[in-house]
Design a protein around this motif. Structure first.
Motif, PDB file in Angstrom:
ATOM      1  N   LYS A 120     -50.155 -24.055   4.799  1.00 24.32           N
ATOM      2  CA  LYS A 120     -49.421 -25.254   4.650  1.00 24.32           C
ATOM      3  C   LYS A 120     -49.814 -25.496   3.320  1.00 24.32           C
ATOM      4  N   PHE A 121     -48.137 -25.989   2.874  1.00 21.01           N
ATOM      5  CA  PHE A 121     -48.618 -26.586   1.816  1.00 21.01           C
ATOM      6  C   PHE A 121     -48.155 -27.741   0.517  1.00 21.01           C
ATOM      7  N   ASP A 122     -49.080 -27.252  -0.205  1.00 18.81           N
ATOM      8  CA  ASP A 122     -48.592 -28.730  -1.320  1.00 18.81           C
ATOM      9  C   ASP A 122     -47.184 -28.688  -1.697  1.00 18.81           C
ATOM     10  N   LEU A 123     -46.437 -27.828  -2.537  1.00 23.79           N
ATOM     11  CA  LEU A 123     -45.190 -27.693  -2.560  1.00 23.79           C
ATOM     12  C   LEU A 123     -44.783 -26.709  -2.029  1.00 23.79           C
ATOM     13  N   ILE A 124     -43.245 -27.260  -1.885  1.00 21.94           N
ATOM     14  CA  ILE A 124     -42.197 -26.149  -1.728  1.00 21.94           C
ATOM     15  C   ILE A 124     -41.401 -26.177  -2.439  1.00 21.94           C
ATOM     16  N   VAL A 125     -40.994 -25.265  -3.618  1.00 25.06           N
ATOM     17  CA  VAL A 125     -39.841 -25.610  -4.304  1.00 25.06           C
ATOM     18  C   VAL A 125     -38.523 -24.643  -3.179  1.00 25.06           C
ATOM     19  N   MET A 126     -37.168 -24.902  -4.007  1.00 20.12           N
ATOM     20  CA  MET A 126     -35.971 -24.713  -3.657  1.00 20.12           C
ATOM     21  C   MET A 126     -34.967 -24.283  -4.536  1.00 20.12           C
ATOM     22  N   PHE A 127     -34.947 -23.461  -5.343  1.00 23.26           N
ATOM     23  CA  PHE A 127     -34.316 -23.450  -6.715  1.00 23.26           C
ATOM     24  C   PHE A 127     -32.625 -23.174  -6.219  1.00 23.26           C
ATOM     25  N   GLN A 128     -31.318 -24.048  -6.084  1.00 25.17           N
ATOM     26  CA  GLN A 128     -29.867 -23.455  -6.294  1.00 25.17           C
ATOM     27  C   GLN A 128     -30.378 -22.158  -4.774  1.00 25.17           C
ATOM     28  N   VAL A 129     -30.562 -22.833  -4.072  1.00 26.12           N
ATOM     29  CA  VAL A 129     -30.905 -22.448  -2.777  1.00 26.12           C
ATOM     30  C   VAL A 129     -30.017 -23.373  -1.619  1.00 26.12           C
ATOM     31  N   LEU A 130     -30.347 -24.336  -1.445  1.00 25.02           N
ATOM     32  CA  LEU A 130     -29.786 -25.697  -0.242  1.00 25.02           C
ATOM     33  C   LEU A 130     -28.673 -25.054   0.074  1.00 25.02           C
ATOM     34  N   GLU A 131     -27.578 -24.725  -0.834  1.00 22.77           N
ATOM     35  CA  GLU A 131     -26.263 -25.298  -1.120  1.00 22.77           C
ATOM     36  C   GLU A 131     -25.761 -24.119  -0.317  1.00 22.77           C
ATOM     37  N   HIS A 132     -26.324 -22.558  -0.037  1.00 20.25           N
ATOM     38  CA  HIS A 132     -26.180 -21.074   0.630  1.00 20.25           C
ATOM     39  C   HIS A 132     -27.006 -20.967   1.469  1.00 20.25           C
ATOM     40  N   LEU A 133     -27.053 -22.094   2.506  1.00 19.59           N
ATOM     41  CA  LEU A 133     -27.774 -21.616   3.802  1.00 19.59           C
ATOM     42  C   LEU A 133     -26.621 -21.649   4.872  1.00 19.59           C
ATOM     43  N   GLU A 134     -26.756 -21.247   5.964  1.00 14.29           N
ATOM     44  CA  GLU A 134     -25.796 -21.054   7.098  1.00 14.29           C
ATOM     45  C   GLU A 134     -26.199 -22.754   7.542  1.00 14.29           C
ATOM     46  N   PRO A 136     -28.483 -25.980   6.964  1.00 16.17           N
ATOM     47  CA  PRO A 136     -29.764 -26.280   6.356  1.00 16.17           C
ATOM     48  C   PRO A 136     -30.622 -27.246   7.322  1.00 16.17           C
ATOM     49  N   GLY A 137     -30.249 -27.800   8.006  1.00 12.59           N
ATOM     50  CA  GLY A 137     -30.935 -28.949   8.420  1.00 12.59           C
ATOM     51  C   GLY A 137     -32.245 -28.222   9.495  1.00 12.59           C
ATOM     52  N   GLU A 138     -31.599 -26.736   9.679  1.00 14.48           N
ATOM     53  CA  GLU A 138     -33.048 -26.237  11.114  1.00 14.48           C
ATOM     54  C   GLU A 138     -33.414 -25.664  10.125  1.00 14.48           C
ATOM     55  N   THR A 139     -33.409 -25.329   8.944  1.00 11.81           N
ATOM     56  CA  THR A 139     -34.482 -24.660   8.027  1.00 11.81           C
ATOM     57  C   THR A 139     -35.512 -26.146   7.437  1.00 11.81           C
ATOM     58  N   LEU A 140     -34.563 -27.350   7.282  1.00 15.32           N
ATOM     59  CA  LEU A 140     -35.457 -27.896   6.382  1.00 15.32           C
ATOM     60  C   LEU A 140     -36.206 -29.047   6.974  1.00 15.32           C
ATOM     61  N   GLY A 141     -35.951 -28.640   8.581  1.00 17.80           N
ATOM     62  CA  GLY A 141     -36.999 -28.893   9.236  1.00 17.80           C
ATOM     63  C   GLY A 141     -38.117 -28.377   9.944  1.00 17.80           C
ATOM     64  N   ILE A 142     -38.121 -26.991   9.215  1.00 15.91           N
ATOM     65  CA  ILE A 142     -39.393 -25.997   9.207  1.00 15.91           C
ATOM     66  C   ILE A 142     -39.644 -26.585   8.557  1.00 15.91           C
ATOM     67  N   LEU A 143     -39.576 -26.356   7.139  1.00 20.70           N
ATOM     68  CA  LEU A 143     -39.690 -26.314   5.689  1.00 20.70           C
ATOM     69  C   LEU A 143     -40.822 -27.560   5.726  1.00 20.70           C
ATOM     70  N   ARG A 144     -40.248 -29.178   6.354  1.00 17.49           N
ATOM     71  CA  ARG A 144     -40.981 -30.459   6.715  1.00 17.49           C
ATOM     72  C   ARG A 144     -42.749 -29.745   7.865  1.00 17.49           C
ATOM     73  N   ASP A 145     -42.439 -29.087   8.212  1.00 16.53           N
ATOM     74  CA  ASP A 145     -43.655 -29.730   8.959  1.00 16.53           C
ATOM     75  C   ASP A 145     -44.671 -27.920   8.336  1.00 16.53           C
ATOM     76  N   LEU A 146     -44.143 -27.069   7.181  1.00 18.57           N
ATOM     77  CA  LEU A 146     -45.073 -26.415   6.636  1.00 18.57           C
ATOM     78  C   LEU A 146     -45.631 -27.236   5.345  1.00 18.57           C
ATOM     79  N   LEU A 147     -45.081 -28.820   5.606  1.00 15.02           N
ATOM     80  CA  LEU A 147     -45.774 -29.291   3.703  1.00 15.02           C
ATOM     81  C   LEU A 147     -47.067 -30.111   4.729  1.00 15.02           C
ATOM     82  N   THR A 148     -48.248 -30.135   3.515  1.00 18.43           N
ATOM     83  CA  THR A 148     -49.215 -31.289   4.247  1.00 18.43           C
ATOM     84  C   THR A 148     -48.950 -32.340   3.483  1.00 18.43           C
TER      85      THR A 148
END
Length: 212
Positions: A120-134, A136-148
């Protein structure tokens, strides 16, 4: 959103997208001071993060789309008590990233492997990445689960209304205004902490918490 490149985004970045390899920050020059001193993009990103987001003295950070690991290198110099991880879709920059974080903390092209670790992560950073994702919603759902429980997702994207050239960048599959970014994150389980349009020219900087 635009169509993904032939073969898919992951294949494109793994095989066709190259960063310069003469140094860790060879290709991220942001500006030059009057005395000739270079200013690099990760330097600006870290300065902005420090202004906008108070962080605890130790924790776990994930840089999603870490490239050669330049941001993590700068982050850890200021916060050596943090445990840092990097995620990218290419093996090409492993030699750079592994100079900064342990090899086991660099994950290529498999968020599922991160999820399986139950890290679990206290901080996840995405610098100039989200606009590249095929997807994005699916990736964000996974990242949400990885946050504390109190973890933060810290995002930067080009500001469409301030940076119209964004429309013509071939590998930008999505384009954002502040309200569009907020809507995407809300639909995928996040609540907004803050949004800034002034801390970097032509860019939206925002932080989101996972909804409970």
């Amino acid at each position: 959103a635009l169509d993904a490149p032939p073969g898919g985004v992951d294949e494109y970045y793994a095989n066709n997208y190259d960063l310069l390899t003469s140094s860790i920050e060879a290709d991220v020059l942001y500006d030059v001071r009057a005395d000739g001193t270079p200013i690099y993009r990760q330097q600006i990103e870290l300065e902005n993060l420090n202004r906008l987001l108070p962080l605890q003295s130790k924790g776990q950070v994930l840089d999603y789309g870490c490239g050669k690991g330049a941001f993590l290198g700068r982050f850890l110099k200021e916060r050596p008590e943090w445990n840092a991880f990097g995620f990218d879709v290419s093996e090409k920059y492993r030699s750079f990233v592994e100079r900064i974080i342990p090899p086991s903390n660099f994950v290529v092209n498999s968020l599922e492997s991160l999820r399986q670790r139950q890290t679990k992560f206290d901080l996840i950073v995405m610098f100039q990445v989200l606009e590249h994702l095929e997807k994005p919603g699916e990736t964000l759902g996974i990242l949400r689960d990885l946050l504390t429980e109190n973890g933060i997702l810290y995002v930067t994207v080009p500001h469409l209304l301030e940076n119209s050239i964004d429309l013509f960048v071939a590998d930008h599959l999505s384009h954002f205004t502040p309200s569009a970014l907020q809507l995407l994150l809300q639909r995928n389980g996040f609540s907004q902490a803050f949004t800034s349009e002034i801390h970097q020219v032509g860019q939206i900087t925002a932080a989101f918490r996972r909804e409970r």
